[in-house]
Design an enzyme around this catalytic site. Structure first.
Site, short mmCIF file in Angstrom:
data_model
loop_
_atom_site.label_atom_id
_atom_site.label_comp_id
_atom_site.label_asym_id
_atom_site.label_seq_id
_atom_site.Cartn_x
_atom_site.Cartn_y
_atom_site.Cartn_z
N ASP A 54 1.08 -1.46 0.36
CA ASP A 54 0.46 -0.32 0.10
C ASP A 54 0.25 1.35 -0.02
OD1 ASP A 54 -2.25 1.84 0.91
OD2 ASP A 54 -2.84 0.17 0.62
N ASP A 85 3.35 0.83 -4.53
CA ASP A 85 2.72 2.23 -5.47
C ASP A 85 1.99 0.95 -6.37
OD1 ASP A 85 1.33 3.55 -6.92
OD2 ASP A 85 2.72 5.39 -7.47
N VAL A 86 0.76 0.93 -6.58
CA VAL A 86 -0.03 -0.17 -7.51
C VAL A 86 0.37 0.48 -9.41
CG1 VAL A 86 -1.59 -1.35 -6.20
CG2 VAL A 86 -1.89 0.34 -7.53
N ASN A 112 -6.57 -4.89 -5.31
CA ASN A 112 -7.90 -4.31 -4.58
C ASN A 112 -7.11 -2.69 -4.92
OD1 ASN A 112 -9.51 -4.00 -2.37
ND2 ASN A 112 -8.12 -3.25 -1.61
N TYR A 178 -13.61 6.65 -13.00
CA TYR A 178 -13.69 5.54 -12.14
C TYR A 178 -14.71 4.25 -13.25
CZ TYR A 178 -14.50 3.19 -7.96
OH TYR A 178 -14.63 1.99 -6.74
N LYS A 182 -13.37 0.50 -14.14
CA LYS A 182 -14.02 -0.59 -13.57
C LYS A 182 -14.35 -1.39 -14.19
CE LYS A 182 -13.01 0.42 -9.05
NZ LYS A 182 -11.82 -1.11 -8.18
N THR A 213 -16.55 2.05 3.71
CA THR A 213 -15.29 2.91 3.65
C THR A 213 -14.57 4.09 3.39
OG1 THR A 213 -14.32 2.18 1.51
CG2 THR A 213 -14.84 0.10 2.58
#
Ligand SMILES: NC(=O)c1ccc[n+]([C@@H]2O[C@H](COP(=O)([O-])OP(=O)(O)OC[C@H]3O[C@@H](n4cnc5c(N)ncnc54)[C@H](O)[C@@H]3O)[C@@H](O)[C@H]2O)c1
Length: 316
Positions: A54, A85-86, A112, A178, A182, A213
């Site tokens: 993360d 950092d993905v 995720n 977004y 997705k 969240t």
């Protein structure tokens, strides 16, 4: 030829037996908090080792310490944290290397990490970097993470779970960028069903509805007010245990490959596979497809072996 019943039972059992979690090593991105954290805890509770990647380092280290306190012992840790950092291959490669070094394998990979920064991109400045930032994390982080994971799983198989969203299946008038990201995760995951046939790696995705969240923590007042916050506030929420159940099913159910599990306020549901309109295909095409799939299977298998060799030799 006559087979005795225990011989036949062996095959029946093998086909339906669940993929075990205990003793497996799972890499999870975006697990410092939120959905990733809940999944990491559930896996550790079931006897897996977890490697968390993360960008929220302090929060991530606390999450990792708590998992170790709860499920490890002072001799044997069950969780490790690695700054990741993905959007960067360099970081993802390092994250998976840490899993191999600390726990000797990578069996489960959960991509995720996600962001809603610049989720509404209709009228933002025409700036290349700003435009692509959300795609780098929400799409790049999944695609790159899946590619690194497959190299680590090529020799023994494994399971990959991507976090998509219901916004990956429905249009959204506000979360346009977004939703585009997705949808990409959904398309990528479904297209990877085939990997199970030549490499024994199952790739699935979870599509949660609204989950309580930090991601839903968007300003309702002031200059940065997001009109979407009013809707998110009252939207029916998917309880976290339902979200976790969807991830666990993606991992353990051997029949799921290239599938989407929806994590909804009333439980987990499997999204039926997409059926193309009949006019898009014909008998001749279907016959050729069988031959094409056979050829592709052999080609992909050889290319994966080559990619593993290259990765071992060059780290790329
Ligand atoms: N909360 C919801 O309503 C909801 C619904 C559907 C899907 N999702 C998806 O679930 C996933 C988890 O989100 P969440 O709800 O737990 O939100 P969250 O904000 O609590 O968690 C997201 C995590 O991703 C991490 N992250 C962000 N950018 C990163 C990067 N570049 N590299 C590494 N880590 C990064 C964050 O630091 C954070 O720990 C996301 O992919 C999100 O899109 C959330």
């Amino acid at each position: 030829m006559v087979f005795n019943s225990s011989f036949m039972n062996f095959f029946r059992k093998k086909k339906t037996s669940k993929y075990p979690i205990a003793g497996k090593v799972a890499v999870i991105t975006g697990a410092s908090r939120g959905i990733g954290k809940a999944v990491a805890e559930a896996l550790a509770e079931r006897g897996a080792k977890v490697v968390i990647g993360d960008v929220l380092d302090t929060v991530g280290q606390t999450t990792t310490e708590n998992i170790n306190k709860r499920y490890g012992s002072h001799k044997h840790k069950v969780a490790v944290y690695q700054h990741t950092d993905v959007s960067k291959y360099r970081d993802l490669i390092q994250l998976f290397a840490v899993a191999e070094k600390e726990f000797g394998s990578v069996d489960i990979a959960i991509l995720n990490a996600g962001t809603t920064k610049n989720m509404n991109a209709l009228f933002t400045p025409l700036d290349d970097e700003l435009e692509m930032a959300i795609y780098e994390v929400d799409v790049g982080g999944v695609v790159k993470g899946n590619k690194v994971a497959m190299l680590h799983m090529a020799e023994h198989g494994g399971v990959i779970v991507n976090t998509a969203s219901m916004a990956g299946l429905m249009p959204d008038i506000y979360l346009n960028a977004y939703a585009a990201c997705k949808h990409a995760v959904v398309g990528w995951t479904r297209s990877l069903a085939f990997v199970n046939k030549f490499a024994g790696i199952r790739v699935n995705a979870v599509c949660p509805g609204f989950v309580d969240t930090d991601m839903l923590n968007v300003p309702r007042e002031g200059p940065n007010r997001e009109p979407y916050a009013d809707v998110a506030e009252v939207a029916p929420k998917t309880p976290m245990p339902v979200v976790v159940e969807a991830f666990l099913r993606c991992i353990t159910d051997p029949s799921l490959a290239g599938d989407l599990l929806l994590a909804l306020p009333d439980g987990v549901k499997k999204q039926p596979p997409y059926r193309p309109p009949e006019s898009l295909t014909n008998k001749q095409m279907e016959e050729r497809r069988v031959k094409y799939e056979r050829e592709l299977k052999a080609k992909d298998k050889a290319e994966l072996a080559e990619a593993v060799k290259r990765f071992k030799a060059t780290g790329r």
